[in-house]
Motif scaffolding. Structure first.
Motif, PDB file in Angstrom:
ATOM      1  N   GLY A 179      28.879  23.866  70.373  1.00 36.38           N
ATOM      2  CA  GLY A 179      28.624  22.503  69.920  1.00 36.38           C
ATOM      3  C   GLY A 179      27.206  22.010  70.075  1.00 36.38           C
ATOM      4  O   GLY A 179      26.972  20.801  69.966  1.00 36.38           O
ATOM      5  N   GLY A 180      26.273  22.909  70.365  1.00 39.35           N
ATOM      6  CA  GLY A 180      24.882  22.504  70.491  1.00 39.35           C
ATOM      7  C   GLY A 180      24.605  21.768  71.792  1.00 39.35           C
ATOM      8  O   GLY A 180      25.401  21.790  72.737  1.00 39.35           O
ATOM      9  N   ALA A 181      23.453  21.078  71.810  1.00 43.59           N
ATOM     10  CA  ALA A 181      23.008  20.406  73.034  1.00 43.59           C
ATOM     11  C   ALA A 181      23.992  19.338  73.485  1.00 43.59           C
ATOM     12  O   ALA A 181      24.201  19.142  74.688  1.00 43.59           O
ATOM     13  N   ASP A 182      24.621  18.635  72.537  1.00 44.49           N
ATOM     14  CA  ASP A 182      25.600  17.611  72.915  1.00 44.49           C
ATOM     15  C   ASP A 182      26.750  18.214  73.708  1.00 44.49           C
ATOM     16  O   ASP A 182      27.152  17.683  74.752  1.00 44.49           O
ATOM     17  N   GLU A 183      27.298  19.317  73.220  1.00 41.94           N
ATOM     18  CA  GLU A 183      28.415  19.957  73.911  1.00 41.94           C
ATOM     19  C   GLU A 183      27.981  20.514  75.257  1.00 41.94           C
ATOM     20  O   GLU A 183      28.724  20.455  76.244  1.00 41.94           O
ATOM     21  N   LEU A 184      26.777  21.059  75.317  1.00 39.14           N
ATOM     22  CA  LEU A 184      26.265  21.576  76.583  1.00 39.14           C
ATOM     23  C   LEU A 184      26.192  20.476  77.630  1.00 39.14           C
ATOM     24  O   LEU A 184      26.682  20.644  78.763  1.00 39.14           O
ATOM     25  N   LEU A 185      25.601  19.351  77.287  1.00 44.56           N
ATOM     26  CA  LEU A 185      25.456  18.269  78.264  1.00 44.56           C
ATOM     27  C   LEU A 185      26.808  17.655  78.627  1.00 44.56           C
ATOM     28  O   LEU A 185      27.023  17.223  79.752  1.00 44.56           O
ATOM     29  N   THR A 186      27.726  17.634  77.661  1.00 52.07           N
ATOM     30  CA  THR A 186      29.076  17.127  77.952  1.00 52.07           C
ATOM     31  C   THR A 186      29.823  18.054  78.901  1.00 52.07           C
ATOM     32  O   THR A 186      30.683  17.609  79.673  1.00 52.07           O
ATOM     33  N   SER A 187      29.496  19.353  78.867  1.00 51.56           N
ATOM     34  CA  SER A 187      30.224  20.332  79.676  1.00 51.56           C
ATOM     35  C   SER A 187      29.803  20.349  81.142  1.00 51.56           C
ATOM     36  O   SER A 187      30.435  21.017  81.951  1.00 51.56           O
ATOM     37  N   LEU A 188      28.743  19.628  81.503  1.00 54.29           N
ATOM     38  CA  LEU A 188      28.249  19.653  82.881  1.00 54.29           C
ATOM     39  C   LEU A 188      29.289  19.055  83.832  1.00 54.29           C
ATOM     40  O   LEU A 188      30.201  18.346  83.407  1.00 54.29           O
ATOM     41  N   PRO A 189      29.184  19.326  85.137  1.00 55.82           N
ATOM     42  CA  PRO A 189      30.178  18.826  86.100  1.00 55.82           C
ATOM     43  C   PRO A 189      30.358  17.311  86.024  1.00 55.82           C
ATOM     44  O   PRO A 189      29.489  16.584  85.525  1.00 55.82           O
ATOM     45  N   PRO A 190      31.498  16.800  86.526  1.00 54.07           N
ATOM     46  CA  PRO A 190      31.866  15.404  86.289  1.00 54.07           C
ATOM     47  C   PRO A 190      30.919  14.368  86.879  1.00 54.07           C
ATOM     48  O   PRO A 190      30.950  13.212  86.457  1.00 54.07           O
ATOM     49  N   MET A 191      30.096  14.736  87.858  1.00 49.64           N
ATOM     50  CA  MET A 191      29.143  13.739  88.363  1.00 49.64           C
ATOM     51  C   MET A 191      28.004  13.486  87.377  1.00 49.64           C
ATOM     52  O   MET A 191      27.174  12.598  87.589  1.00 49.64           O
ATOM     53  N   LEU A 192      27.964  14.266  86.294  1.00 51.21           N
ATOM     54  CA  LEU A 192      26.975  14.095  85.229  1.00 51.21           C
ATOM     55  C   LEU A 192      27.693  13.646  83.962  1.00 51.21           C
ATOM     56  O   LEU A 192      28.679  14.262  83.550  1.00 51.21           O
TER      57      LEU A 192
END
Length: 360
Positions: A179-192
């Motif tokens: 999903g590109g950069a959006d999916e990458l940043l969404t996949s980070l641990p829940p504190m992010l």
């Protein structure tokens, strides 16, 4: 709260670290050594590491407080290339930068001293004064303490740390491909939390970090816990250090092994689990704790059985699961992906690895 502000250019310049950073792991593990949280993951590591320490903690405690600010010069970006290279960069810190960052640290100690009557701020300031005077002997003592502490508390566990960081990289890389950069940043641990164009994070102070076209290096860390970490100096190349995911509980040493292990054999089930997040043959060997030749052979057997597909990507060979392999792995959900059972107590608990550390 921490707010990291992205532009379109910054999104195109996100990078994933391909290995743990020796100095970030060393400094953050020193935090873990002194707190009491995460007993299931870090408890045994604390007990074992303390038996090997030999006085390094006193000087380190003067520059790495239990909480709050610690100097940016302790974690130069050269740490990604190993402890020796990282320490060379620490020793090369410009005297004016030493003085500036240690002045910030001393100020934070004075604040702690006003708010905590038992704070050791005065003795800490005595340790900092010679170090702030320049490079020389005080800086040599500090780098010696970092080296000794790393050798006692981090180096014996490096294969395990590396395996967890590589597994996290594989998961983030899959999200980026899907999903590109959006999916990458969404996949980070829940504190992010990704709320375009801002990445928000739980953080002990309120802060905004503007990337301004420089992009962001995502650095997963075994010893980071609870909240991510960034440099205090906004002019340094932006790095976001965040925790890898740990299991809730270790597997007992006398556990007979998961059903998948009894079906396929423990090593081959470990190899299948390791391939679950996608990896090269070299990564497979490191994570599973086997030789390169053995990793290649196991991958070949799994491929012939229809459980794995292998693709060549440049000079590397990439292994991923087929739907059949994924279904089999889900049926043996507790299969380990980190190495031989004698080397780990569970997917999240830190235990010594057998392989040689790259930092000697």
């Amino acid at each position: 709260m921490l707010r990291v502000h992205f532009s379109g250019v910054d999104l195109s310049r996100i990078r994933l670290s391909d290995r743990p950073d020796a100095l970030w792991e060393t400094v953050l593990s020193f935090h873990r050594l002194r707190d009491r949280r995460g007993v299931k993951v870090f408890g045994e590591w604390r007990r074992e590491s303390r038996t090997r320490l030999n006085g390094e903690t006193r000087i380190l405690a003067s520059v790495i407080p239990n909480r709050g600010y610690f100097p940016d010069f302790l974690t130069p970006r050269e740490g990604i290339r190993g402890m020796d290279t990282g320490l060379e960069a620490v020793r090369a810190t410009a005297p004016e930068r030493l003085r500036a960052e240690l002045a910030l640290l001393a100020a934070s100690h004075r604040l702690a001293g006003r708010t905590a009557p038992q704070s050791p701020a005065a003795s800490t300031r005595q340790c900092l004064a010679p170090l702030a005077g320049g490079r020389g002997e005080p800086l040599a003592r500090l780098t010696g303490a970092l080296r000794g502490y790393h050798r006692a508390a981090v180096e014996p566990y490096w294969p395990h740390i590396q395996a967890r960081v590589e597994a996290d990289r594989a998961a983030r890389g899959r999200a980026l491909l899907d999903g590109g950069a959006d999916e990458l940043l969404t996949s980070l641990p829940p504190m992010l939390r990704w709320r375009p164009p801002v990445l928000e994070a739980d953080y002990p102070v309120d802060r905004d970090l503007y990337l301004r076209g420089r992009g962001l290096l995502l650095q997963p860390s075994f010893f980071c816990r609870g909240t991510p970490v960034v440099y205090r100096d906004p002019h340094l190349p932006p790095v976001l250090v965040y925790p890898v995911t740990h299991a809730d509980a270790p597997v007992p040493a006398d556990d007979p092994g998961p059903p998948l292990g009894r079906l396929m054999g423990q090593t081959r089930s470990t190899v299948l689990g390791t391939i679950g997040s996608g990896c090269t043959t070299s990564e497979l060997a490191r994570r599973a704790g086997v030789s390169l030749a053995s990793a290649s052979q196991h991958a070949c057997v799994l491929r012939e059985a229809g459980l794995v597909v292998t693709l060549r990507h440049g000079n590397a060979v990439l292994h991923t699961l087929t739907p059949l392999g994924a279904a089999l792995l889900r049926g043996g959900a507790t299969a380990q992906a980190l190495g031989p059972r004698s080397d780990v107590t569970g997917a999240g608990a830190v235990r010594p690895g057998r392989g040689p550390s790259p930092h000697r």
